[in-house]
Design an enzyme around this catalytic site. Structure first.
Site, PDB file in Angstrom:
ATOM      1  N   GLY A   1      32.788-109.260 -27.953  1.00 37.88           N
ATOM      2  CA  GLY A   1      31.426-109.637 -27.613  1.00 37.88           C
ATOM      3  C   GLY A   1      31.328-110.849 -26.718  1.00 37.88           C
TER       4      GLY A   1
ATOM      5  N   ASP B   1      36.638-114.829 -27.755  1.00 32.17           N
ATOM      6  CA  ASP B   1      37.030-115.780 -26.711  1.00 32.17           C
ATOM      7  C   ASP B   1      35.844-116.098 -25.821  1.00 32.17           C
ATOM      8  OD1 ASP B   1      36.875-113.275 -25.468  1.00 32.17           O
ATOM      9  OD2 ASP B   1      38.410-113.765 -23.998  1.00 32.17           O
TER      10      ASP B   1
ATOM     11  N   GLY C   1      40.040-112.585 -18.409  1.00 35.49           N
ATOM     12  CA  GLY C   1      39.639-113.459 -17.319  1.00 35.49           C
ATOM     13  C   GLY C   1      40.034-112.989 -15.942  1.00 35.49           C
TER      14      GLY C   1
ATOM     15  N   CYS D   1      42.707 -80.309  -8.818  1.00 34.85           N
ATOM     16  CA  CYS D   1      42.192 -80.799 -10.099  1.00 34.85           C
ATOM     17  C   CYS D   1      41.752 -79.626 -10.968  1.00 34.85           C
ATOM     18  CB  CYS D   1      41.021 -81.754  -9.862  1.00 34.85           C
ATOM     19  SG  CYS D   1      40.286 -82.411 -11.379  1.00 34.85           S
TER      20      CYS D   1
ATOM     21  N   CYS E   1      39.759 -79.969 -13.755  1.00 29.48           N
ATOM     22  CA  CYS E   1      38.584 -80.288 -14.568  1.00 29.48           C
ATOM     23  C   CYS E   1      37.482 -79.247 -14.339  1.00 29.48           C
ATOM     24  CB  CYS E   1      38.073 -81.692 -14.241  1.00 29.48           C
ATOM     25  SG  CYS E   1      37.002 -81.764 -12.772  1.00 29.48           S
TER      26      CYS E   1
ATOM     27  N   HIS F   1      34.851 -85.206 -14.291  1.00 33.34           N
ATOM     28  CA  HIS F   1      35.887 -85.201 -13.253  1.00 33.34           C
ATOM     29  C   HIS F   1      36.579 -86.554 -13.158  1.00 33.34           C
ATOM     30  CE1 HIS F   1      37.987 -84.860  -9.444  1.00 33.34           C
ATOM     31  NE2 HIS F   1      37.449 -86.033  -9.155  1.00 33.34           N
TER      32      HIS F   1
END
Length: 376
Positions: free
Chosen positions: A95, A147, A217, A305, A307, A336
């Site tokens: 968070g 953090d 970071g 592909c 998909c 995709h």
């Protein structure tokens, strides 16, 4: 199935690694890309369809879920896995990043952060202890330490102070996490783009001891060259026998470069967000399905592909439904993109295991350099 959390390296190629994270909810093949299910859903996707793309693990977001529907409600309803119908591992972030980037009227102290919700202005408090409690209520398999993520650009002194606060919070997170067999707590390295600060942060985390370690970071606007500069040394500061997670990355070429430098896990909203804005990621780079050049094109997004979007629909159809603002456009383009990302990860894993990562990376960059197929 194992009742504990563990990580086994199975092969290396240069600094790149492949292995398996074992959890009570299943195995995670690394390098792994984690689709982001911010508020308990990967937008425009059913959970079983996310799994069908090859995803072993999803990411959930503590900040969004604590505000709506609340962690306590999710817990009463059986935990996040049952709530969102995903029976595989889930990683939740702490968070911290969202508080710094989304929330209003933040007040930061040694204790934690007080902020107002970006949804309704209600007042909330997050601390290491509260973050651990929320993630326990959600029931996530991999928990992230709380953090602070400083906004860049920042002075080196500001980055150093922020990093040291995060290290104190990491110790409090470890203590609050307690003994939870089968669950893992990851510490988060901070320190900006300064090598000495990264090394100091890693040493502090190793002293505390975590089941895995994240590199935080980065991917916050510093650019790929600076990010790769940090990744040239930062993974080496972390234990070899624990997973290394690069948070918030990213684009396909960022992923490939990170894996080359020893990263095991990544997450990013990019493939799903891009799908909702008419952008498709393919072997040959990015395709903007909004462009008029696709209006009469009967070819798939990517002929190689498998998909559903590429198997069953043309560029012309995808262009049409996106322009018409039909929901199926977001569904097909997101599917995709997630499929492409998982195929990329499988290709990286296979290449590392075979000791042929260099060939794979060269072919990856060569295909992207060709650019999209020529218009008809």
């Amino acid at each position: 199935m194992t009742q504990r959390f563990s990580f086994e390296l199975t092969a290396t190629d240069g600094r790149a690694r492949t292995g398996v994270i074992s959890t009570p909810r299943g195995e995670i093949r690394t390098p792994a890309f984690m689709p982001v299910g911010t508020a308990g859903t990967v937008k425009a996707m059913l959970p079983e369809n996310v799994r069908a793309t090859g995803a072993d693990i999803l990411l959930g977001n503590t900040y969004h879920l604590m505000l709506r529907p609340t962690a306590e409600r999710v817990a009463r309803l059986g935990g996040l896995h049952r709530f969102m119908n995903w029976d595989r591992p889930i990683l939740t972030d702490s968070g911290g990043f969202q508080v710094m980037s989304l929330a209003d009227l933040r007040k930061l102290s040694e204790e934690g952060v007080t902020f107002r919700s970006h949804i309704d202005g209600s007042k909330h408090h997050l601390s290491p202890e509260r973050s651990m409690e929320i993630q326990r209520l959600l029931g996530s398999d991999i928990v992230m330490a709380f953090d602070e993520c400083p906004a860049l650009p920042a002075t080196e002194e500001a980055v150093a102070q922020s990093m040291r606060l995060s290290m104190r919070w990491a110790r409090r997170s470890r203590e609050a996490f307690g003994d939870r067999p089968g669950h893992a707590l990851f510490g988060i390295m901070q320190g900006g783009v300064t090598r000495d600060l990264r090394e100091e942060s890693a040493a502090a985390l190793r002293e505390i001891g975590f089941e895995g370690y994240a590199i935080g970071g980065l991917a916050v606007g510093e650019g790929q060259e600076a990010m790769f500069g940090v990744l040239d040394y930062a993974p080496g500061f972390l234990p070899e026998d624990r997973p290394r997670y690069l948070m918030g990355v990213g684009k396909p070429d960022d992923i490939v470069g990170a894996v080359e430098r020893g990263v095991d896990m990544m997450d990013c909203v990019l493939p799903s967000r891009s799908g909702r804005t008419g952008q498709a990621w393919t072997r040959r780079g990015q395709v903007n399905i909004k462009n008029a050049r696709h209006m009469d094109d009967p070819r798939p997004l990517d002929e190689a592909c498998s998909c559903p979007a590429c198997r069953s629909y043309s560029r012309a159809y995808l262009h049409h439904v996106f322009r018409a603002q039909e929901i199926i456009a977001s569904m097909l383009l997101t599917w995709h993109n997630l499929h492409y990302y998982q195929e990329l990860m499988q290709g990286l894993r296979t290449a590392i295991a075979a000791g042929r990562l260099g060939e794979f990376v060269a072919a990856f960059h060569a295909a992207r350099a060709e650019g999209d197929i020529e218009p008809l």
